[in-house]
Design a protein around this motif. Structure first.
Motif, PDB file in Angstrom:
ATOM      1  N   HIS A 250      -1.243   6.429   6.202  1.00 16.33           N
ATOM      2  CA  HIS A 250      -1.439   5.045   6.631  1.00 16.33           C
ATOM      3  C   HIS A 250      -1.073   4.799   8.091  1.00 16.33           C
ATOM      4  CE1 HIS A 250      -1.367   5.041   2.292  1.00 16.33           C
ATOM      5  NE2 HIS A 250      -1.840   3.815   2.262  1.00 16.33           N
TER       6      HIS A 250
ATOM      7  N   TRP B 299      -9.895   1.908   5.471  1.00 16.08           N
ATOM      8  CA  TRP B 299      -8.755   1.623   4.578  1.00 16.08           C
ATOM      9  C   TRP B 299      -9.167   1.761   3.119  1.00 16.08           C
ATOM     10  CZ3 TRP B 299      -4.053   1.979   6.155  1.00 16.08           C
ATOM     11  CH2 TRP B 299      -3.695   1.607   7.452  1.00 16.08           C
TER      12      TRP B 299
ATOM     13  N   ARG C  44      -7.569   4.376   0.415  1.00 16.04           N
ATOM     14  CA  ARG C  44      -7.053   3.950  -0.895  1.00 16.04           C
ATOM     15  C   ARG C  44      -7.715   4.752  -2.012  1.00 16.04           C
ATOM     16  NH1 ARG C  44      -8.386  -1.051  -0.506  1.00 16.04           N
ATOM     17  NH2 ARG C  44     -10.326  -0.811  -1.651  1.00 16.04           N
TER      18      ARG C  44
ATOM     19  N   SER D  60       0.807  -1.221   0.000  1.00  5.77           N
ATOM     20  CA  SER D  60       0.000   0.000   0.000  1.00  5.77           C
ATOM     21  C   SER D  60       0.842   1.275   0.000  1.00  5.77           C
ATOM     22  CB  SER D  60      -0.952  -0.005   1.199  1.00  5.77           C
ATOM     23  OG  SER D  60      -0.236  -0.130   2.411  1.00  5.77           O
TER      24      SER D  60
END
Length: 200
Positions: free
Chosen positions: A111, A140, A144, A14
């Motif tokens: 993050h 999450w 994203r 990620s």
């Protein structure tokens, strides 16, 4: 999205994907969008982000995965003059991007903050509410998706983390217990994410 989906197919984690997206958005913030091929810039962003985040990718893999994504149903490119010209273009574009961005290609991403806030929030909510509501997964996913646009350039990493988590809570109608009576909100449980976070 030009960068994220090929990045997922390439097995990128990620953080490198977030770096690739940020590089892409920052480059086109500095340069006229019509001046360069966005597909080439996307591939070069993946290539450069892999180096920055030490998840190195082969240009051949980037080209093949991107070609399959941009042209569904097509065969992998042959190792012919077209392939080598595209490979050279990616390398040249990478050098251009580094110059345009003044070699500032290391970024602080939301993050680690989101992870920190999720741990803080989990301690506030009862276990049943936490287990039956996919707050973590939704937050999450929202983070994203935030990389589809230029939010990463406009707001601080901590603020994006709080925003996606707040939106996830609102989406499921979850209220944090005793938040009104608390000295400070759950997201101010600590002034910053712990330095020893799993994510960098």
């Amino acid at each position: 999205m030009l960068k994220a989906l090929p990045g997922v197919k390439l097995g990128m984690q990620s953080i490198p994907i977030a770096t690739a997206c940020t590089i892409y958005h920052k480059f086109f913030y500095e340069i006229n969008l019509d001046a360069y091929d966005p597909y080439l810039v996307a591939m070069s962003s993946l290539y450069l982000a892999g180096k920055v985040e030490e998840q190195h990718l082969r240009t051949r893999d980037i080209i093949n995965v991107s070609n399959r994504y941009f042209h569904p149903g097509s065969e992998p490119l042959e190792l012919d003059s077209r392939f080598w010209a595209l490979r050279d273009s990616i390398v040249q574009c990478e050098l251009l991007m580094l110059r345009v961005l003044r070699f500032q290609v290391s970024f602080q991403h939301p993050h680690k903050y989101l992870l920190h806030y999720l741990i803080s929030l989990k301690n506030w909510l009862n276990r049943y509410c936490w287990q039956r509501t996919p707050i973590s997964v939704t937050a999450w996913a929202l983070l994203r998706d935030s990389y589809h646009g230029g939010l990463c350039l406009r707001f601080r990493a901590q603020h994006i983390a709080v925003a996606v988590l707040h939106l996830a809570l609102q989406a499921y109608g979850v209220e944090v217990p005793a938040e009104a009576e608390a000295e400070k909100p759950w997201w101010q449980g600590s002034s910053r994410a712990p330095s020893g976070s799993m994510l960098h």
